[in-house]
Motif scaffolding. Structure first.
Motif, mmCIF file in Angstrom:
data_model
loop_
_atom_site.group_PDB
_atom_site.id
_atom_site.type_symbol
_atom_site.label_atom_id
_atom_site.label_comp_id
_atom_site.label_asym_id
_atom_site.label_seq_id
_atom_site.Cartn_x
_atom_site.Cartn_y
_atom_site.Cartn_z
ATOM 1 N N TYR A 9 -21.823 25.151 -16.275
ATOM 2 C CA TYR A 9 -22.060 26.036 -15.142
ATOM 3 C C TYR A 9 -20.793 26.798 -14.816
ATOM 4 O O TYR A 9 -19.845 26.215 -14.299
ATOM 5 N N GLU A 10 -20.791 28.081 -15.100
ATOM 6 C CA GLU A 10 -19.642 28.909 -14.761
ATOM 7 C C GLU A 10 -19.673 29.242 -13.269
ATOM 8 O O GLU A 10 -18.642 29.439 -12.643
ATOM 9 N N LYS A 11 -20.902 29.316 -12.743
ATOM 10 C CA LYS A 11 -21.075 29.655 -11.335
ATOM 11 C C LYS A 11 -21.972 28.617 -10.657
ATOM 12 O O LYS A 11 -22.750 27.933 -11.316
ATOM 13 N N VAL A 12 -21.843 28.564 -9.348
ATOM 14 C CA VAL A 12 -22.688 27.659 -8.572
ATOM 15 C C VAL A 12 -24.115 28.217 -8.552
ATOM 16 O O VAL A 12 -24.305 29.410 -8.349
ATOM 17 N N VAL A 13 -25.097 27.347 -8.802
ATOM 18 C CA VAL A 13 -26.505 27.759 -8.725
ATOM 19 C C VAL A 13 -27.179 27.044 -7.550
ATOM 20 O O VAL A 13 -26.629 26.084 -6.998
ATOM 21 N N MET A 14 -28.335 27.540 -7.167
ATOM 22 C CA MET A 14 -29.029 26.991 -6.001
ATOM 23 C C MET A 14 -29.201 25.466 -6.106
ATOM 24 O O MET A 14 -29.068 24.748 -5.122
ATOM 25 N N HIS B 176 -27.349 23.273 -7.198
ATOM 26 C CA HIS B 176 -26.176 22.481 -6.816
ATOM 27 C C HIS B 176 -26.234 22.052 -5.347
ATOM 28 O O HIS B 176 -25.471 21.196 -4.911
ATOM 29 N N GLY B 177 -27.115 22.659 -4.585
ATOM 30 C CA GLY B 177 -27.285 22.266 -3.181
ATOM 31 C C GLY B 177 -28.642 21.647 -2.915
ATOM 32 O O GLY B 177 -29.041 21.514 -1.769
ATOM 33 N N ASN C 298 -14.017 24.312 -20.757
ATOM 34 C CA ASN C 298 -13.277 25.188 -19.853
ATOM 35 C C ASN C 298 -11.792 24.867 -19.970
ATOM 36 O O ASN C 298 -11.367 23.769 -19.666
ATOM 37 N N LYS D 239 -17.268 25.451 -18.186
ATOM 38 C CA LYS D 239 -17.931 26.757 -18.166
ATOM 39 C C LYS D 239 -19.211 26.759 -18.993
ATOM 40 O O LYS D 239 -20.154 27.469 -18.680
ATOM 41 N N CYS E 31 -10.939 22.141 -14.211
ATOM 42 C CA CYS E 31 -12.217 22.103 -13.487
ATOM 43 C C CYS E 31 -13.161 21.148 -14.222
ATOM 44 O O CYS E 31 -13.407 21.292 -15.419
ATOM 45 N N PRO E 32 -13.670 20.144 -13.510
ATOM 46 C CA PRO E 32 -14.435 19.084 -14.180
ATOM 47 C C PRO E 32 -15.839 19.512 -14.601
ATOM 48 O O PRO E 32 -16.516 18.766 -15.295
ATOM 49 N N ILE E 33 -16.274 20.690 -14.160
ATOM 50 C CA ILE E 33 -17.567 21.193 -14.637
ATOM 51 C C ILE E 33 -17.268 22.318 -15.621
ATOM 52 O O ILE E 33 -16.810 23.395 -15.222
ATOM 53 N N LEU F 19 -22.153 17.673 -8.890
ATOM 54 C CA LEU F 19 -21.142 18.505 -8.238
ATOM 55 C C LEU F 19 -20.305 17.657 -7.284
ATOM 56 O O LEU F 19 -19.070 17.714 -7.277
#
Lengths: 353, 353
Positions: B20-25, B27-28, B3, B17, B13-15, B37
């Motif tokens: 993970y370009e977007k947050v996924v379930m 991650h929680g 990225n 692309k 951004c340390p994660i 994360l």
């Protein structure tokens, strides 16, 4: 028709179905309906002295030290806006709530509720913004939590912050301290946060000109207390604007307030935007302003000190505490007439913070 | 592909692309992805000693008093489930996080994010449930906040709680206190909260039989400390189950753990439900259980005391700290073989708390 359903302990829901069967946006708007929900639902049940103070935060003593403890959830839309974003707002908001208790904010928690599919880069921007805001305010984010909810069950990101601060021995802030003759100071130009958000949301041309005033007020408050401990009330006029903040204090102190429209600081752009949007600036959220109520003999010295601080340079005395009309805020208008400034009754600006 | 977008301060951004370009379930979910994360996004930026402890809460000193401060947001679905609801879960969860720091929980904040259209009666049920939970736990809900979001931008109600407690002088809880030979105790039957939620969600027949174990553990912890101050670690195995909790402690202490499958308390119903749902009970959330790690010479006395408490009556020693395989949890299975118990890697059970 009264709501006859009894649940648990035989306690009947205090908001009857005939009034509101479901929660509406205005229950979160910071006005009368919010107030009723909080009073009837929460204060009636989570009954304790601290909550009854209805301050921006709870004040309690552990050992010989008084603490202020406060929380706010941030659901602002859009999450990025001129002058700030949901990240700095979340840090500044809780820093300010603690400062309004007369406390020095120390530690902050951060709870994230992220919608599945939220851009990682946007999360990163928010994190950096929180970091920066915490650094500026001199507080530490020391604990947190991250939850992710399904796409369509959130809106990008919601952030809760809670915070804790210590209250110096000699400081005592409470609406009940107000006395007739006290002066009312506002720390600068009002309504900028709300108008910035609304302009961004509606894509209006003001967008580039009007910026949110999101800022941490603990430095300003600290300077004020260097001049005097005799400050009776501090309040940050967020949701519901200065009108709701003043009404809450008037009601709690059971004293009247007289404010003078011509003394209320506001930029021409904000005035124009409010006219266009049909909004009353008195009801619009601020995120970097405070209201101080203090004895008249201290008012000028404190005002002078406030004006030396970058966040207080447009501070002004906008009114005074009066004997007449207890619990009510009256405004002397530009044309010399007087009108009641009510608490916001509905939802003027949803999801403003 | 790295990225390459740089934002603010030139920090990338340390994660990337490519990951993970977007947050996924997940991650929680409380497992490896959550952990990454939190490490990369939050801990790297909100850098301070307290956060680095990665405890259930932050521990800090003000004057001569140590405090524990913690927060959690609750997004459980469904909000009402066998054995509890989002209200008592939100109170108990924060009470437990503070208790796991060795602190006596005192004050709780409550931040509500309510979806427009939420039934007022359901809100009332939640409020009464919080009130009851606070009363049982002996804590006060002293400050709060209410936001309402548009219909379709939330899911009925999300609740954040934060809390503060005081740590007695003689108590010192930290993963780094673990020593080889220490015993690992779990305070009762595992996996009940997660299985109750999943059963309710899927409408399975277990629904009526398996109840969430949601409960405040401060009373149990208090009794444990009456017997000895020599408890090295306390942890409540919520999201990610006992496996994630043990892995976190193993990694933090850089010691190995050996647990014995035949000693882990679990009901037959939960076992059967896990088989049917294809879930590993070691990874399933508990909301009224704790893990304690303590010197072997105290273990039996503490266990005996725990079993006297209603919330600890099925407590058991399930393993010990070992020299081998530092940072790793090994389980001796029912058939006598050994296997590594990893941290949960994905999202086994979304929105379990």
């Amino acid at each position: 028709m009264q709501n006859k359903i009894t649940i648990n302990d035989g306690l009947v829901c205090p908001i009857p179905k005939s009034e509101y069967e479901k929660v509406v946006m205005a229950h979160g708007g910071g006005g009368t309906l919010s107030n009723q929900l909080i009073q009837k639902m929460f204060l009636s049940q989570f009954d304790n002295e601290m909550l009854q103070q209805e301050h921006d935060g709870a004040i309690f003593k552990i050992g010989n030290q008084r603490f202020a403890f406060s929380t706010d959830s941030y659901v602002v839309n859009p999450i990025f806006f001129p002058g700030g974003d949901i990240g700095d707002l979340a840090v500044n908001g809780t820093v300010n709530d603690i400062s309004m208790c007369g406390a020095k904010p120390l530690y902050i928690s951060a709870g994230f509720i992220i919608e599945e599919g939220f851009e990682m880069d946007d999360l990163w921007r928010v994190v950096l913004s929180m970091k920066e805001a915490a650094k500026k305010a001199g507080v530490q984010i020391v604990t947190g939590d991250t939850k992710v909810v399904d796409h369509g069950k959130g809106d990008k990101i919601y952030i809760n912050t809670a915070g804790i601060g210590v209250i110096p021995d000699e400081i005592n802030i409470s609406a009940e301290n107000c006395s007739v003759g006290d002066k009312i100071i506002v720390s600068g130009r009002i309504a900028e946060h709300g108008v910035a958000i609304m302009s961004a949301r509606e894509g209006l041309e003001f967008e580039s000109q009007i910026k949110s005033d999101s800022a941490a007020l603990n430095g300003l408050v600290e300077n004020m207390f260097k001049v005097t401990n005799q400050i009776h009330v501090l309040r940050d006029p967020t949701r519901g604007g200065i009108s709701s903040a003043l009404n809450e204090i008037a009601q709690k102190s059971n004293l009247g307030m007289l404010i003078h429209q011509d003394t209320i600081p506001m930029t021409e752009q904000v005035k124009a935007a409010c006219e266009l949007l049909g909004l009353d600036p008195l009801y619009i959220a601020n995120e970097g302003k405070l209201i101080a109520i203090l004895p008249a003999n201290n008012a000028d010295t404190v005002l002078e000190e406030m004006r030396k601080h970058p966040l207080g340079k447009n501070s002004a005395i906008i009114g005074e505490i009066v004997n007449e009309n207890p619990g009510t805020v009256i405004m002397e208008t530009l044309i010399g007439s007087k009108r009641v400034v009510d608490m916001l009754s509905g939802e003027q600006l949803p999801r403003i913070c």
